[in-house]
Enzyme design. Structure first.
Site, short mmCIF file in Angstrom:
data_model
loop_
_atom_site.label_atom_id
_atom_site.label_comp_id
_atom_site.label_asym_id
_atom_site.label_seq_id
_atom_site.Cartn_x
_atom_site.Cartn_y
_atom_site.Cartn_z
N TYR A 43 0.86 -1.18 0.00
CA TYR A 43 0.00 0.00 0.00
C TYR A 43 0.90 1.23 0.00
CZ TYR A 43 -3.93 2.96 1.67
OH TYR A 43 -4.91 3.93 1.81
N LYS B 200 -1.06 -1.26 -4.34
CA LYS B 200 -2.13 -0.25 -4.37
C LYS B 200 -1.42 1.09 -4.37
CE LYS B 200 -5.88 2.04 -1.96
NZ LYS B 200 -6.55 2.30 -0.67
#
Length: 298
Positions: free
Chosen positions: A139, A167
């Site tokens: 992330y 992400k």
């Protein structure tokens, strides 16, 4: 991934529903919301991330949240648990628990507040993999963590066993474009910045980890189908004209509060946000209601 579902498509960054006083997770509301999203055609669920107010949850609540989501999904779509924490020890504990209760993958934000260097980040991710043996979605959200990596450095994370996905919530379209074109053989990128969703999908992103999909799930799935499945750029543009104002509004306000407001306005309330944050004021609610009406969501 040999024995795990490949992640692709619209993965919804879920809010965490609370009881009206904000004191407990509302399992019934969360289960109903998950059923609604799956019925709308979404491709995966990401509980306990930024949209899910994970920093306002106790470790026990974070574990409970993952348990509820896995049970509610019932194998219909993958559940990507979010175990990120300031220490490796807590991240490992949450990761191992997520694996035990049946999560399909992990979305791991790097330790925040006190940013690790590249070697420390690598060791951190290796420890998570050793504990859980699940695919890891790195992330990338530098504004919140202080960990700022180039596209090349992010691609290098893909060389770590278990780190398969990204992400990207950097908001850096140039870097995302580089990852999609130059480094797709090393790490599989998902867009994670709402107003870059069209760019990401049109540029070949494997999907989007997307909070706005809580508010406009059907439109979000239609955008994926248009751009990624059929390659219909014209239809994608028409849909994006309806979706972009919603994304722009969410990014201009406290994100979790705005998502919960949007869900309330569309008839699917999930309770308050936790202090120190609060609901949007009446002016912002009226503005959002008008945008959602124009998008056809109300």
């Amino acid at each position: 991934m040999s024995d795990k579902t490949t992640l692709t498509g619209i993965l919804v960054a879920l809010p965490t529903p609370f009881t009206p006083d904000g004191g407990r997770i509302d399992a019934d509301a969360l289960t109903a919301h998950i059923d609604r999203l799956i019925e709308a055609g979404v491709h995966g669920l990401v509980p306990g991330g930024s949209t899910g107010e994970f920093t306002a949850l106790t470790p026990a609540e974070r574990k409970r949240l993952h348990e509820i989501c896995v049970k509610a999904a019932a194998g219909r779509v993958p559940v990507v648990a979010s175990p990120g924490a300031p220490s490796t020890a807590e991240t490992v504990e949450l990761s191992a628990h997520a694996a035990e209760v049946g999560a399909d993958a992990l979305m791991v934000v790097p330790p925040y507040y006190d940013a690790p260097d590249a070697a420390q980040l690598r060791s951190h991710l290796e420890a998570v993999h050793e504990a859980a043996h699940l695919p890891i979605v790195y992330y990338n959200i530098p504004a919140a963590t202080g960990v700022r990596l180039t596209a090349e450095q992010i691609a290098e994370l893909g060389d770590i066993e278990g780190v398969e996905y990204l992400k990207d919530t950097s908001g850096d379209a140039v870097a995302l474009g580089e990852l999609l074109v130059k480094h797709s053989d090393r790490i599989t990128a998902f867009n994670g910045w709402d107003t870059l969703t069209f760019f990401g999908l049109a540029s070949g992103a494997t999907g989007s980890v997307w909070g706005a999909a809580n508010v406009v799930p059907e439109l979000s799935v239609r955008l994926w189908d248009a751009l990624a499945v059929r390659g219909d750029l014209a239809e994608g543009r028409r849909l994006w004209e309806r979706i972009w104002p919603v994304c722009d509004f969410l990014e201009a306000h406290h994100y979790a509060a705005a998502v919960k407001t949007g869900m309330e306005l569309t008839g699917h309330p999930v309770g308050p946000v936790r202090a120190p944050f609060g609901p949007l004021d009446e002016s912002a609610r009226a503005e959002f209601a008008a945008l959602l009406s124009a998008a056809g969501a109300i």
